[in-house]
Design a protein around this motif. Structure first.
Motif, short mmCIF file in Angstrom:
data_model
loop_
_atom_site.label_atom_id
_atom_site.label_comp_id
_atom_site.label_asym_id
_atom_site.label_seq_id
_atom_site.Cartn_x
_atom_site.Cartn_y
_atom_site.Cartn_z
N HIS A 25 0.84 -1.20 0.00
CA HIS A 25 0.00 0.00 0.00
C HIS A 25 0.87 1.25 0.00
CE1 HIS A 25 -3.32 2.69 1.02
NE2 HIS A 25 -2.57 3.18 2.00
N LEU A 26 1.85 1.29 0.88
CA LEU A 26 2.74 2.45 0.95
C LEU A 26 3.47 2.67 -0.37
CD1 LEU A 26 4.22 1.90 4.52
CD2 LEU A 26 2.89 3.88 3.78
N ARG A 27 3.96 1.60 -0.94
CA ARG A 27 4.68 1.69 -2.21
C ARG A 27 3.79 2.29 -3.29
NH1 ARG A 27 7.28 -3.57 -5.34
NH2 ARG A 27 9.08 -2.51 -6.28
N ALA A 28 2.55 1.84 -3.36
CA ALA A 28 1.63 2.32 -4.39
C ALA A 28 1.29 3.79 -4.18
CB ALA A 28 0.35 1.47 -4.37
N VAL A 29 1.06 4.19 -2.93
CA VAL A 29 0.71 5.58 -2.65
C VAL A 29 1.88 6.51 -2.98
CG1 VAL A 29 0.09 7.23 -0.83
CG2 VAL A 29 -1.00 4.99 -0.90
N VAL A 30 3.09 6.09 -2.63
CA VAL A 30 4.28 6.91 -2.93
C VAL A 30 4.42 7.12 -4.43
CG1 VAL A 30 6.80 6.99 -2.85
CG2 VAL A 30 5.53 6.29 -0.82
N HIS A 31 4.29 6.05 -5.21
CA HIS A 31 4.44 6.18 -6.65
C HIS A 31 3.31 7.01 -7.28
CE1 HIS A 31 7.89 3.70 -7.92
NE2 HIS A 31 7.70 3.09 -6.76
N ALA A 32 2.10 6.88 -6.75
CA ALA A 32 0.98 7.66 -7.29
C ALA A 32 1.17 9.15 -7.01
CB ALA A 32 -0.33 7.17 -6.69
N ALA A 33 1.66 9.48 -5.82
CA ALA A 33 1.84 10.88 -5.46
C ALA A 33 3.09 11.49 -6.09
CB ALA A 33 1.92 11.01 -3.94
N CYS A 34 4.08 10.65 -6.35
CA CYS A 34 5.36 11.14 -6.89
C CYS A 34 5.83 10.23 -8.01
CB CYS A 34 6.40 11.19 -5.76
SG CYS A 34 8.01 11.82 -6.28
N PRO A 35 5.32 10.44 -9.24
CA PRO A 35 5.70 9.58 -10.37
C PRO A 35 7.20 9.57 -10.66
CG PRO A 35 3.77 10.90 -10.90
CD PRO A 35 4.31 11.44 -9.61
N LEU A 105 -2.15 10.97 3.12
CA LEU A 105 -0.77 10.52 2.93
C LEU A 105 -0.18 11.13 1.67
CD1 LEU A 105 1.25 8.76 4.40
CD2 LEU A 105 0.44 6.80 3.11
N SER A 106 -0.98 11.23 0.61
CA SER A 106 -0.52 11.84 -0.63
C SER A 106 -0.20 13.32 -0.42
CB SER A 106 -1.59 11.70 -1.72
OG SER A 106 -1.82 10.34 -2.04
N LYS A 107 -1.01 13.98 0.39
CA LYS A 107 -0.76 15.39 0.70
C LYS A 107 0.57 15.56 1.44
CE LYS A 107 -2.83 19.29 3.21
NZ LYS A 107 -3.98 19.70 4.07
N LEU A 108 0.84 14.66 2.39
CA LEU A 108 2.11 14.71 3.12
C LEU A 108 3.29 14.46 2.19
CD1 LEU A 108 1.08 12.77 6.35
CD2 LEU A 108 1.43 15.23 6.13
N LEU A 109 3.12 13.54 1.26
CA LEU A 109 4.18 13.26 0.29
C LEU A 109 4.46 14.50 -0.57
CD1 LEU A 109 3.08 9.66 -0.62
CD2 LEU A 109 5.40 10.27 0.12
N LYS A 110 3.42 15.20 -0.98
CA LYS A 110 3.59 16.42 -1.78
C LYS A 110 4.35 17.48 -0.97
CE LYS A 110 1.09 15.16 -5.43
NZ LYS A 110 1.69 14.98 -6.78
N GLN A 111 4.04 17.57 0.32
CA GLN A 111 4.75 18.52 1.17
C GLN A 111 6.23 18.17 1.28
OE1 GLN A 111 2.74 18.76 4.96
NE2 GLN A 111 0.78 19.32 4.04
N ALA A 112 6.50 16.87 1.42
CA ALA A 112 7.90 16.43 1.51
C ALA A 112 8.64 16.72 0.21
CB ALA A 112 7.94 14.94 1.83
N MET A 113 7.98 16.52 -0.92
CA MET A 113 8.59 16.84 -2.22
C MET A 113 8.87 18.33 -2.33
SD MET A 113 6.02 14.42 -4.43
CE MET A 113 6.38 15.20 -6.01
N ALA A 114 7.92 19.16 -1.87
CA ALA A 114 8.10 20.61 -1.92
C ALA A 114 9.30 21.06 -1.10
CB ALA A 114 6.82 21.31 -1.44
N LEU A 115 9.52 20.41 0.04
CA LEU A 115 10.68 20.74 0.87
C LEU A 115 11.99 20.44 0.14
CD1 LEU A 115 9.52 19.41 4.35
CD2 LEU A 115 9.91 21.79 3.73
N ILE A 116 12.01 19.31 -0.55
CA ILE A 116 13.22 18.96 -1.31
C ILE A 116 13.43 19.95 -2.45
CG2 ILE A 116 14.22 17.23 -2.86
CD1 ILE A 116 12.96 15.08 -1.09
N ASP A 117 12.34 20.32 -3.14
CA ASP A 117 12.44 21.30 -4.23
C ASP A 117 12.95 22.64 -3.71
OD1 ASP A 117 11.53 19.52 -6.14
OD2 ASP A 117 9.43 20.13 -5.94
N ALA A 118 12.43 23.07 -2.56
CA ALA A 118 12.83 24.36 -1.99
C ALA A 118 14.29 24.35 -1.59
CB ALA A 118 11.96 24.68 -0.78
N ARG A 119 14.73 23.24 -1.03
CA ARG A 119 16.13 23.14 -0.63
C ARG A 119 17.04 23.18 -1.86
NH1 ARG A 119 18.07 19.04 3.95
NH2 ARG A 119 16.83 20.58 5.08
#
Length: 223
Positions: A25-35, A105-119
């Motif tokens: 489940h986690l694997r699928a959600v991560v890939h869906a939120a962050c292709p 969970l997808s929303k949290l993943l998007k936030q984590a991606m945004a932090l990496i982009d900002a850095r």
């Protein structure tokens, strides 16, 4: 699903039956939120990389699974209770229902991606600023700031390192800990007055880490 790693397929297949649907489940959600995510193995456990940086990771133990963001406190906020229960920010997972819903969970993943982009943008900006024109220093417009002397790095004692060689899960848990969590175990072992006490503490530390526990896990208030 793109950029998958067959080692993660094998990891999930070897996990306890209760943990397999959680990991899938986690694997699928991560890939869906962050292709764009890429899979890899870090410290013996599945990790997901975005923009060259670790986005999040998951793991399975005998009686629970774990999931956490690399910049956990910035993504989900500080949660001492959950972090003391197990690795990551979501405590001891025994079923998919222990996780936030897919949308959250997808929303949290998007936030984590945004932090990496900002850095990444900040790093690019500093690089450009350091390329100052001749006759000017790159830091001439940057106010001086006070800096604290960093603590010395955590050095794994020889007896603990030897014990890790016999227990891959404990070694992986230790590697995934924050520096402060690593330091808690090392200082506890190093503070032993007698050789037998030290030996007992090494054995206990390895047992707890193999279960994904931090040093002071048992002092967490249980709900």
């Amino acid at each position: 699903m793109s950029q998958t790693d067959p080692r993660i397929d094998a990891y999930i297949a070897q996990a306890a039956p209760f943990a397999q649907p959680i990991l899938e489940h986690l694997r699928a959600v991560v890939h869906a939120a962050c292709p764009q995510v890429e899979e890899t193995i870090k410290w013996g456990m599945p990790s997901f990389v975005y923009g060259g940086k670790i986005l999040c990771g998951m793991g399975a133990f005998k009686q629970h699974a774990t999931f956490g963001f690399w910049q956990g406190a910035s993504v989900v906020g500080a949660s001492p209770e959950r972090s003391r229960e197990a690795m990551g920010q979501f405590g001891r997972l025994t079923r998919v229902g222990d996780l936030p819903g897919k949308r959250e969970l997808s929303k949290l993943l998007k936030q984590a991606m945004a932090l990496i982009d900002a850095r990444g943008k900040k790093t690019a900006g500093r690089t450009a600023a350091n390329k100052a024109p001749a006759g000017r220093t790159a830091t001439s417009d940057v106010p001086a700031s006070k800096t604290r002397a960093p603590k010395p790095p955590v050095v794994i004692p020889d007896d603990l390192a030897a014990a890790f060689k016999k227990n891959a899960k404990a070694r992986a848990t230790y590697a995934a800990f924050s520096v402060s969590q690593q330091r808690e175990y090392v200082e506890w072992i190093e503070s032993a007055k007698r050789e037998q006490t030290r030996s007992d503490r090494v054995a206990q530390a390895v047992e707890w880490m193999a279960e994904g526990k931090i040093r002071n896990w048992k002092y967490v208030a249980k709900k």
